[in-house]
Design a protein around this motif. Sequence first.
Motif, PDB file in Angstrom:
ATOM      1  N   ARG A 253       0.825  -1.195   0.000  1.00 31.46           N
ATOM      2  CA  ARG A 253       0.000   0.000   0.000  1.00 31.46           C
ATOM      3  C   ARG A 253       0.870   1.260   0.000  1.00 31.46           C
ATOM      4  NH1 ARG A 253      -2.571   3.129   4.091  1.00 31.46           N
ATOM      5  NH2 ARG A 253      -1.547   1.816   5.672  1.00 31.46           N
ATOM      6  N   VAL A 254       0.422   2.265  -0.730  1.00 32.42           N
ATOM      7  CA  VAL A 254       1.060   3.587  -0.685  1.00 32.42           C
ATOM      8  C   VAL A 254       0.324   4.406   0.370  1.00 32.42           C
ATOM      9  CG1 VAL A 254       1.548   5.714  -1.946  1.00 32.42           C
ATOM     10  CG2 VAL A 254       1.773   3.496  -3.098  1.00 32.42           C
ATOM     11  N   GLN A 255       1.064   4.820   1.390  1.00 35.98           N
ATOM     12  CA  GLN A 255       0.446   5.530   2.513  1.00 35.98           C
ATOM     13  C   GLN A 255       0.292   7.031   2.253  1.00 35.98           C
ATOM     14  OE1 GLN A 255       3.191   4.364   5.632  1.00 35.98           O
ATOM     15  NE2 GLN A 255       1.781   2.747   6.334  1.00 35.98           N
ATOM     16  N   ASN A 256       1.216   7.601   1.517  1.00 38.24           N
ATOM     17  CA  ASN A 256       1.162   9.041   1.256  1.00 38.24           C
ATOM     18  C   ASN A 256       1.911   9.349  -0.032  1.00 38.24           C
ATOM     19  OD1 ASN A 256       0.544  11.732   1.585  1.00 38.24           O
ATOM     20  ND2 ASN A 256       2.097  12.113   3.142  1.00 38.24           N
ATOM     21  N   ARG A 257       1.478  10.355  -0.723  1.00 39.59           N
ATOM     22  CA  ARG A 257       2.152  10.815  -1.937  1.00 39.59           C
ATOM     23  C   ARG A 257       1.899  12.312  -2.070  1.00 39.59           C
ATOM     24  NH1 ARG A 257      -1.755   7.618  -6.310  1.00 39.59           N
ATOM     25  NH2 ARG A 257      -3.741   8.287  -5.411  1.00 39.59           N
ATOM     26  N   PHE A 258       2.924  13.030  -2.452  1.00 36.98           N
ATOM     27  CA  PHE A 258       2.800  14.486  -2.512  1.00 36.98           C
ATOM     28  C   PHE A 258       3.921  15.078  -3.349  1.00 36.98           C
ATOM     29  CE2 PHE A 258       5.244  13.325   1.241  1.00 36.98           C
ATOM     30  CZ  PHE A 258       6.341  14.176   1.208  1.00 36.98           C
ATOM     31  N   TRP A 259       3.734  16.350  -3.718  1.00 42.76           N
ATOM     32  CA  TRP A 259       4.741  17.116  -4.433  1.00 42.76           C
ATOM     33  C   TRP A 259       5.391  18.093  -3.459  1.00 42.76           C
ATOM     34  CZ3 TRP A 259       5.802  16.931  -9.836  1.00 42.76           C
ATOM     35  CH2 TRP A 259       4.990  16.050 -10.568  1.00 42.76           C
ATOM     36  N   PHE A 260       6.643  18.424  -3.705  1.00 44.09           N
ATOM     37  CA  PHE A 260       7.332  19.355  -2.813  1.00 44.09           C
ATOM     38  C   PHE A 260       8.395  20.128  -3.581  1.00 44.09           C
ATOM     39  CE2 PHE A 260      10.032  15.640  -2.823  1.00 44.09           C
ATOM     40  CZ  PHE A 260      11.338  16.128  -2.704  1.00 44.09           C
TER      41      PHE A 260
ATOM     42  N   PHE B 275       8.290  14.887  -6.895  1.00 40.80           N
ATOM     43  CA  PHE B 275       7.234  14.016  -6.371  1.00 40.80           C
ATOM     44  C   PHE B 275       7.848  13.004  -5.408  1.00 40.80           C
ATOM     45  CE2 PHE B 275       4.673  10.106  -6.648  1.00 40.80           C
ATOM     46  CZ  PHE B 275       3.444  10.606  -6.238  1.00 40.80           C
ATOM     47  N   ARG B 276       7.139  12.734  -4.309  1.00 39.74           N
ATOM     48  CA  ARG B 276       7.615  11.780  -3.304  1.00 39.74           C
ATOM     49  C   ARG B 276       6.441  10.895  -2.876  1.00 39.74           C
ATOM     50  NH1 ARG B 276      11.726  10.845   0.259  1.00 39.74           N
ATOM     51  NH2 ARG B 276      11.225  10.216   2.398  1.00 39.74           N
TER      52      ARG B 276
END
Length: 296
Positions: A62-69, A116-117
């Motif tokens: 499962r991917v718990q979190n994804r975001f741009w920074f 992206f992370r």
Amino acid sequence: MRGAVMSLPPAASGLVVLLLTVQVIQGQNGWGVTYSSTEICALKGSTVDMSCTYRYPSTVKRVQNRFWFTKESNGVYTDMRIDPQYSGRVQYICGNKDCTLRITDLRESDSAEYKFRFITDQEGGKHSGLPGVTLSVTDLQVRVERSHVFPSELWAALKCHSSCPLPGHLHYVWYKNGRIIRGQTSSYYSDYFTPTDSFSCAVEGHENFRSPPLYPTRVPSVSVSPSAEIVEGSSVTLTCSSDANAAATYNWYKKNGNADRHPLSKDPQLVFSSIQSSDSGEYYCTSPVINSVSEK
């Protein structure tokens, strides 16, 4: 392929897609991020999309979190959704192993590298796509491309310039003295003008972000030395000066001479070391498309 887009109205060709060479950010052991575009130029005030796909090993459940920074300090990454700089202007559009960052109302301060992370349920299962997407946000400037001096009028070719190449086939709006010039949609425009005229431009659909007005002409002053009666064989100097630009360049022409071809001098001063009667005439000083006259 999902690319970077700058949102424009239908009259400006709808969504304009900027296609560059796709760069795959290679990860290790099955980890990785692929950006659809790695360099984007966008207009101040417009909307831009940055897209990526990502991958991870099959052992991840499962991917718990994804975001741009854009900001990272001591291993702490700032999710753009909570970054005050982008408050109310950021949206994530994410699917299965893909995610698009949308930024609205672009500002010049948004020029940065976007990465992206994603974080998974696997121990140590975190990955950032490095390097990221370089966004350049530009405003518009009117530049003088060419000019021509006539005895009684001035002409110039102007360009609506941006600091980076904007994508697609855009439609432009030109203004003369604050009023729209009808029928002009190219980034280039030419016209005759007077010393009091100003020009500005905008991209259609973004008229609120027009360029600062350019006054392509500022009338310079001409002085003659000596100021007394000129005697044949004496030294005479014509000096052109303008308060429009301390570092301005100057061109000197003689009426009914080579004014439409080659300047007599490109210096602020036109010097006659031993003036002759054949030098009598009317001389023009331009800077760079300015017109001033001296009769000798």
